[in-house]
Design a protein around this motif. Structure first.
Motif, short mmCIF file in Angstrom:
data_model
loop_
_atom_site.label_atom_id
_atom_site.label_comp_id
_atom_site.label_asym_id
_atom_site.label_seq_id
_atom_site.Cartn_x
_atom_site.Cartn_y
_atom_site.Cartn_z
N PHE A 183 0.83 -1.20 0.00
CA PHE A 183 0.00 0.00 0.00
C PHE A 183 0.87 1.25 0.00
O PHE A 183 0.60 2.21 -0.76
N ILE A 184 1.92 1.28 0.83
CA ILE A 184 2.83 2.44 0.86
C ILE A 184 3.45 2.65 -0.51
O ILE A 184 3.64 3.80 -0.96
N ASP A 185 3.76 1.56 -1.21
CA ASP A 185 4.39 1.65 -2.53
C ASP A 185 3.50 2.31 -3.57
O ASP A 185 3.98 2.77 -4.62
N THR A 186 2.18 2.40 -3.30
CA THR A 186 1.29 3.11 -4.23
C THR A 186 1.36 4.62 -4.02
O THR A 186 0.70 5.37 -4.75
N LYS A 187 2.11 5.06 -3.01
CA LYS A 187 2.32 6.47 -2.69
C LYS A 187 1.01 7.21 -2.41
O LYS A 187 0.69 8.22 -3.06
N PRO A 188 0.26 6.73 -1.43
CA PRO A 188 -1.01 7.40 -1.12
C PRO A 188 -0.88 8.58 -0.16
O PRO A 188 -1.84 9.34 0.02
N ASP A 198 7.74 0.92 16.55
CA ASP A 198 9.02 1.35 15.98
C ASP A 198 9.33 0.59 14.68
O ASP A 198 9.79 1.19 13.70
N ALA A 199 9.08 -0.72 14.69
CA ALA A 199 9.38 -1.52 13.51
C ALA A 199 8.43 -1.20 12.36
O ALA A 199 8.83 -1.22 11.18
N ILE A 200 7.18 -0.89 12.67
CA ILE A 200 6.22 -0.52 11.62
C ILE A 200 6.63 0.80 10.97
O ILE A 200 6.62 0.94 9.74
N VAL A 201 7.01 1.78 11.79
CA VAL A 201 7.41 3.07 11.25
C VAL A 201 8.65 2.94 10.37
O VAL A 201 8.82 3.68 9.40
N ALA A 202 9.50 1.97 10.69
CA ALA A 202 10.67 1.73 9.84
C ALA A 202 10.26 1.32 8.43
O ALA A 202 10.93 1.66 7.45
N ILE A 203 9.15 0.59 8.29
CA ILE A 203 8.63 0.27 6.95
C ILE A 203 8.23 1.55 6.24
O ILE A 203 8.53 1.75 5.06
N PHE A 204 7.53 2.44 6.95
CA PHE A 204 7.15 3.72 6.35
C PHE A 204 8.39 4.51 5.92
O PHE A 204 8.35 5.20 4.89
N ALA A 205 9.46 4.42 6.72
CA ALA A 205 10.68 5.18 6.41
C ALA A 205 11.49 4.55 5.29
O ALA A 205 12.45 5.15 4.80
N GLY A 206 11.14 3.33 4.91
CA GLY A 206 11.85 2.66 3.82
C GLY A 206 13.06 1.89 4.25
O GLY A 206 13.83 1.40 3.40
#
Length: 435
Positions: free
Chosen positions: A248-253, A410-418
């Motif tokens: 979902f993040i990769d779709t750049k919403p 913390d680990a989830i936000v790391a996915i958002f941060a790439g």
């Protein structure tokens, strides 16, 4: 929070209504004699999380003033503290220092179990029987081993707040009911140069809630209950939640620089972007209406375009498509707080005070008899969705306790941060659960 305790309890709430009355068992605490109350001057310190100027903060000031008018011997000193600061730093430090406020916010679940195990909280079971019964099943989240250690004043599910005008301009005929439709809406909003979704990843938890909802869709109800009780994260659905989030993040919403954007209480925050017409959607709980009003440059105009819809289902997933993620805000009394603290807490959850709280538009009340105070159309939609949800899962960082919850966020936000992966989220949860 900094308390390191392992949690072993079921914290997910299955409700048909947040206002259903239920009984409560008694045991150890003793109610003070009426003649002992209000005889001598008492000062109560009260921390709450309505930190921004606005109807929520003003209402709590009124509640304290009204209680003092009823009981002149009780003075209440109030401090409003932003939720993230309160939950992660101020309150843990105060509890550890053995100098906590008398009454303070608690969120139930694993967090309150940790606080009870550390002997921080007053047992309310026999001191507030009528109030516990009138709050009903929502109170169970603030109970540990059948004893009541806090009472909620707000309860509801989260969903997606949206700009109805932007949806119309983009040709989105109805709110999305599936993630496929949500992805289509994102594409249509981008086509008219509108930021589809605002997220405040700078505060971590608003971003983490996207993963929570993917987990709610990927995992069965039984799996979530087992995870909450046993901190068992072996089921592959937790990995899938991260994979679905990354896709979902990769779709750049989301908006640019979302990793540094705060969640609430500022015009530059995620809800500031939604409130001021700079983004079309935001995932947030029922309390968001109050914060949107606070940060809107023109609250009257915003209230004409703001709407709400439940988090969409994912076709073919193992999760219950009509389950929802939710929770509430409550208050507890410190173990050594004076008896007047309990009386003030009982006053906060009384139907009259709860009705007044509902009229502020800052959240949904829990006390039976306060429903008529909910008049805002978006909040009424949330109330209806809460009562019709087949299952309501408590916020996962609360359900799993602070040790697992903080590591997970913390680990989830790391996915958002790439710089994080879905597997690292699961690994972090498992590692924290062993502490």
């Amino acid at each position: 929070m900094a308390i390191k305790r392992r949690v072993r309890t079921v914290l997910a709430l299955s409700i048909t209504t947040a206002l259903l009355a239920t009984g409560c068992s008694g045991g150890e605490s003793e109610e003070p004699a009426e003649s002992e109350l209000y005889k001598n001057p008492v000062t109560l310190t009260w921390w709450h999380n309505a930190s921004q100027d606005g109807p929520g903060k003003e209402y709590w000031q009124k509640v304290a003033k009204d209680f003092n008018a009823l009981h002149p011997t009780v003075t209440i000193e109030i401090e409003g503290i932003e939720t993230n600061q309160l939950q992660r730093t101020r309150l843990p430090a105060a509890l550890l220092s053995n100098d906590p406020p008398d009454i303070f916010p608690t969120w139930g679940g694993g967090e309150i179990r940790e606080q009870v195990e550390a002997d921080y909280l007053k047992d309310l079971t026999d001191l507030a029987k009528d109030e516990i019964a009138n709050v009903g099943s929502s109170a169970e989240i603030w109970a540990v081993n059948g004893r009541q250690y806090g009472l909620p004043f707000r309860m509801g599910i989260e969903g997606i707040w949206y700009n109805k005008d932007m949806f119309e301009r983009a040709g989105i005929a109805a709110p999305p009911s599936t993630f496929e439709e949500l992805n289509e809406a994102v594409t249509k909003l981008k086509a008219i140069n509108v930021v589809p979704i605002a997220v405040g990843a700078g505060d971590k938890w608003p971003a983490a809630h996207w993963w929570y909802n993917f987990a709610l869709r990927a995992c069965s109800v039984d799996t979530l209950k087992k995870a909450s009780k046993d901190l068992d994260f072996e089921d592959p659905c937790f990995l899938k939640a991260g994979e679905d989030l990354k896709a979902f993040i990769d779709t750049k919403p989301f908006q640019n620089n979302f990793i540094a954007t705060p969640g609430q209480n500022d015009p530059t925050s995620a809800n500031g972007l939604l409130a001021n017409g700079k983004a079309a959607m935001e995932l947030m709980g029922d309390w968001n209406k109050g914060t949107l009003d606070n940060v809107a440059e023109d609250a009257e105009a915003m209230n004409k375009f703001i709407g709400w819809f439940p988090v969409p289902a994912i076709s073919g997933s193992n999760g219950d498509p009509k389950a929802a993620l939710g929770g509430g805000d409550g208050f507890s009394c410190a173990k050594n707080a004076p008896a007047e603290c309990v009386e003030f807490l009982k006053y906060i959850v009384s139907p009259e005070v709860q009705k007044g709280y509902a009229e502020t538009g800052t959240g949904l009340p829990v006390a039976k008899g306060s429903e008529s105070g909910v008049s805002d159309p978006a909040l009424r939609s949330i109330l209806e969705a809460t009562t019709s949800a087949t299952y309501v899962q408590l916020w996962l960082d609360t359900a799993f306790g602070s040790t697992v919850g903080n590591a997970m966020n913390d680990a989830i936000v790391a996915i958002f941060a790439g710089n994080g992966t879905p597997q690292q989220v699961v690994d972090a949860m498992k590692s924290a659960a062993r502490k």
